[in-house]
Design a protein around this motif. Structure first.
Motif, PDB file in Angstrom:
ATOM      1  N   PHE A  68      15.435 127.875  26.539  1.00 14.87           N
ATOM      2  CA  PHE A  68      15.036 128.891  27.401  1.00 14.87           C
ATOM      3  C   PHE A  68      14.437 127.959  28.581  1.00 14.87           C
ATOM      4  CE2 PHE A  68      11.929 131.440  29.702  1.00 14.87           C
ATOM      5  CZ  PHE A  68      12.847 132.232  30.365  1.00 14.87           C
ATOM      6  N   LEU A  69      13.518 127.182  28.192  1.00 15.15           N
ATOM      7  CA  LEU A  69      12.836 126.236  29.337  1.00 15.15           C
ATOM      8  C   LEU A  69      14.033 125.129  29.896  1.00 15.15           C
ATOM      9  CD1 LEU A  69       9.545 125.110  27.278  1.00 15.15           C
ATOM     10  CD2 LEU A  69       9.893 126.854  29.460  1.00 15.15           C
ATOM     11  N   LEU A  70      14.930 124.672  29.074  1.00 15.82           N
ATOM     12  CA  LEU A  70      15.858 123.795  29.524  1.00 15.82           C
ATOM     13  C   LEU A  70      16.931 124.835  30.623  1.00 15.82           C
ATOM     14  CD1 LEU A  70      16.679 121.478  26.728  1.00 15.82           C
ATOM     15  CD2 LEU A  70      15.602 120.991  28.670  1.00 15.82           C
ATOM     16  N   SER A  71      16.812 125.948  30.420  1.00 14.51           N
ATOM     17  CA  SER A  71      17.657 126.825  31.365  1.00 14.51           C
ATOM     18  C   SER A  71      17.145 127.064  32.744  1.00 14.51           C
ATOM     19  CB  SER A  71      18.002 128.283  30.457  1.00 14.51           C
ATOM     20  OG  SER A  71      16.835 129.062  30.715  1.00 14.51           O
ATOM     21  N   LEU A  72      16.193 127.083  33.089  1.00 13.13           N
ATOM     22  CA  LEU A  72      15.396 127.115  34.199  1.00 13.13           C
ATOM     23  C   LEU A  72      15.752 126.227  35.317  1.00 13.13           C
ATOM     24  CD1 LEU A  72      11.493 127.733  33.016  1.00 13.13           C
ATOM     25  CD2 LEU A  72      13.408 129.342  33.515  1.00 13.13           C
ATOM     26  N   PRO A  73      15.898 125.087  35.204  1.00 13.59           N
ATOM     27  CA  PRO A  73      16.658 124.165  36.099  1.00 13.59           C
ATOM     28  C   PRO A  73      18.242 124.602  36.560  1.00 13.59           C
ATOM     29  CG  PRO A  73      15.778 122.517  34.463  1.00 13.59           C
ATOM     30  CD  PRO A  73      15.640 124.112  34.015  1.00 13.59           C
ATOM     31  N   ALA A  74      18.903 125.191  35.629  1.00 16.90           N
ATOM     32  CA  ALA A  74      20.298 125.720  36.008  1.00 16.90           C
ATOM     33  C   ALA A  74      20.175 127.161  36.870  1.00 16.90           C
ATOM     34  CB  ALA A  74      20.890 126.249  34.681  1.00 16.90           C
ATOM     35  N   PHE A  76      17.547 127.515  39.085  1.00 19.02           N
ATOM     36  CA  PHE A  76      16.869 127.221  40.475  1.00 19.02           C
ATOM     37  C   PHE A  76      17.789 126.166  40.954  1.00 19.02           C
ATOM     38  CE2 PHE A  76      13.100 128.570  37.820  1.00 19.02           C
ATOM     39  CZ  PHE A  76      12.733 129.512  38.866  1.00 19.02           C
ATOM     40  N   LEU A  77      18.812 125.705  40.621  1.00 23.98           N
ATOM     41  CA  LEU A  77      19.854 124.896  41.079  1.00 23.98           C
ATOM     42  C   LEU A  77      21.097 125.494  41.159  1.00 23.98           C
ATOM     43  CD1 LEU A  77      18.593 121.504  39.322  1.00 23.98           C
ATOM     44  CD2 LEU A  77      18.113 122.080  41.579  1.00 23.98           C
ATOM     45  N   PRO A  78      21.450 126.025  42.128  1.00 24.41           N
ATOM     46  CA  PRO A  78      22.823 127.156  42.140  1.00 24.41           C
ATOM     47  C   PRO A  78      24.030 126.314  41.970  1.00 24.41           C
ATOM     48  CG  PRO A  78      21.681 126.934  44.203  1.00 24.41           C
ATOM     49  CD  PRO A  78      20.793 126.240  43.359  1.00 24.41           C
ATOM     50  N   THR A  79      23.935 125.123  42.281  1.00 24.91           N
ATOM     51  CA  THR A  79      25.291 124.259  42.183  1.00 24.91           C
ATOM     52  C   THR A  79      25.587 123.560  40.781  1.00 24.91           C
ATOM     53  OG1 THR A  79      24.436 122.556  43.466  1.00 24.91           O
ATOM     54  CG2 THR A  79      25.820 124.355  44.741  1.00 24.91           C
ATOM     55  N   ARG A  81      25.676 122.294  37.145  1.00 24.61           N
ATOM     56  CA  ARG A  81      26.540 122.447  35.719  1.00 24.61           C
ATOM     57  C   ARG A  81      26.051 121.845  34.652  1.00 24.61           C
ATOM     58  NH1 ARG A  81      30.972 121.951  39.402  1.00 24.61           N
ATOM     59  NH2 ARG A  81      31.738 120.119  37.642  1.00 24.61           N
ATOM     60  N   GLY A  82      25.554 120.781  34.877  1.00 25.22           N
ATOM     61  CA  GLY A  82      24.943 119.980  33.710  1.00 25.22           C
ATOM     62  C   GLY A  82      23.950 120.619  32.713  1.00 25.22           C
ATOM     63  N   TRP A  83      22.926 121.304  33.478  1.00 24.09           N
ATOM     64  CA  TRP A  83      22.054 121.902  32.625  1.00 24.09           C
ATOM     65  C   TRP A  83      22.579 123.263  32.000  1.00 24.09           C
ATOM     66  CZ3 TRP A  83      17.583 119.898  31.472  1.00 24.09           C
ATOM     67  CH2 TRP A  83      16.898 119.039  32.402  1.00 24.09           C
ATOM     68  N   LEU A  84      23.424 123.875  32.657  1.00 22.81           N
ATOM     69  CA  LEU A  84      24.090 124.974  32.224  1.00 22.81           C
ATOM     70  C   LEU A  84      24.915 124.534  30.817  1.00 22.81           C
ATOM     71  CD1 LEU A  84      25.812 127.160  34.891  1.00 22.81           C
ATOM     72  CD2 LEU A  84      23.896 127.911  33.299  1.00 22.81           C
ATOM     73  N   ARG A  85      25.618 123.500  30.722  1.00 21.87           N
ATOM     74  CA  ARG A  85      26.280 122.871  29.505  1.00 21.87           C
ATOM     75  C   ARG A  85      25.490 122.903  28.450  1.00 21.87           C
ATOM     76  NH1 ARG A  85      29.386 119.838  33.380  1.00 21.87           N
ATOM     77  NH2 ARG A  85      31.412 120.816  33.879  1.00 21.87           N
ATOM     78  N   ALA A  86      24.202 122.034  28.927  1.00 21.94           N
ATOM     79  CA  ALA A  86      23.213 121.731  27.753  1.00 21.94           C
ATOM     80  C   ALA A  86      22.680 122.877  27.151  1.00 21.94           C
ATOM     81  CB  ALA A  86      22.018 120.937  28.439  1.00 21.94           C
ATOM     82  N   GLN A  87      22.344 124.044  28.107  1.00 21.31           N
ATOM     83  CA  GLN A  87      21.795 125.224  27.556  1.00 21.31           C
ATOM     84  C   GLN A  87      22.771 125.896  26.631  1.00 21.31           C
ATOM     85  OE1 GLN A  87      21.741 128.259  30.408  1.00 21.31           O
ATOM     86  NE2 GLN A  87      20.278 129.702  28.893  1.00 21.31           N
ATOM     87  N   TYR A 205      32.221 130.116  37.514  1.00 19.40           N
ATOM     88  CA  TYR A 205      31.941 130.403  38.787  1.00 19.40           C
ATOM     89  C   TYR A 205      31.629 129.252  39.807  1.00 19.40           C
ATOM     90  CZ  TYR A 205      29.704 132.784  42.588  1.00 19.40           C
ATOM     91  OH  TYR A 205      28.956 133.275  43.865  1.00 19.40           O
ATOM     92  N   ARG A 206      30.828 128.607  39.023  1.00 18.51           N
ATOM     93  CA  ARG A 206      30.199 127.477  40.229  1.00 18.51           C
ATOM     94  C   ARG A 206      31.297 126.343  39.995  1.00 18.51           C
ATOM     95  NH1 ARG A 206      24.058 126.427  37.903  1.00 18.51           N
ATOM     96  NH2 ARG A 206      23.296 128.496  38.936  1.00 18.51           N
TER      97      ARG A 206
END
Length: 224
Positions: A68-74, A76-79, A81-87, A205-206
């Motif tokens: 969950f904590l690692l999802s927060l950058p995804a 607040f950073l609308p463009t 995709r790296g954090w999203l993949r990690a999540q 979407y991104r």
């Protein structure tokens, strides 16, 4: 203005974190309950909780919170995709872990009577007496196999023989109690699966937004 997709994603992410809190709370409260003085009201639950992977549940909850904590950058950073993949990959790990815990408890219910027989056999006369009082029975299979514990529920051999053994009521209670636990675990896995789908949709979407941006930049440069 956040899109509906992002609102759903945020909602599922918060629900995912709440499931981690549920795992942690259940595991810690159960471990505390098992340390309490045994009574008629808690003896059965505590024996069954002793067969559940509570420490693994705490570890699983920690994985959930880290994810969950690692999802927060995804968020607040609308463009990004790296954090999203990690999540997404970490949610898959959490889902697999939770599924494994649920399956372990489910397997316990398939061999309830054999496991309960071992539990009964290794417990002290005090615990056996509390179980007899809980289920109004005497002995495990019957009053003589193994022998019943003499107490207020089973004061003598005649009464013990009439009441019968605890195996049926003990097994029925155990199955219902463990069913609730592994069903909750499978429900958490369902939340994880939905969150993975949300992550995939946000990623798509991104990617589309970035592609449209590149197209617009090309068109703009061509026009100039």
């Amino acid at each position: 203005m956040p899109t509906k997709l992002m609102m759903v994603f945020v909602g599922m992410d918060l629900l995912f974190a709440a499931c981690g809190g549920l795992l942690l709370g259940f595991s810690l409260i159960s471990e505390q309950s098992m340390r309490n003085t045994p009574t008629v009201n808690n003896v059965t639950q505590n024996l069954l909780l002793g067969q559940c992977p509570l420490t693994a549940g705490v570890v699983n909850a920690i994985f959930v919170f880290v994810t969950f904590l690692l999802s927060l950058p995804a968020l607040f950073l609308p463009t990004n995709r790296g954090w999203l993949r990690a999540q997404g990959w970490l949610v898959v790990v959490c889902a697999t872990y939770t599924l494994g815990l649920g399956l372990a408890i489910w397997v316990e219910t398939l061999e309830t009577r054999r496991h309960l027989s071992a539990i009964w056999g290794r417990e002290s006369p005090l615990i056996q007496s509390l179980l007899q009082q809980k289920f109004d029975c005497c002995g495990y299979v019957n009053s003589t196999s193994p022998p019943f514990v003499q107490d207020t529920t089973c004061p003598n051999t005649l009464v013990a023989a009439q009441k019968g053994g605890c195996i049926g009521k003990f097994a029925s209670f155990s199955n219902k109690y463990l069913d609730q636990i592994f069903t909750a675990a499978f429900g958490i896995v369902g939340v994880d699966v939905i969150l993975v789908l949300c992550v995939a949709m946000v990623l798509k979407y991104r990617m589309e937004q970035e592609r449209y941006k590149h197209i617009d930049e090309k068109n703009g440069s061509g026009a100039s």
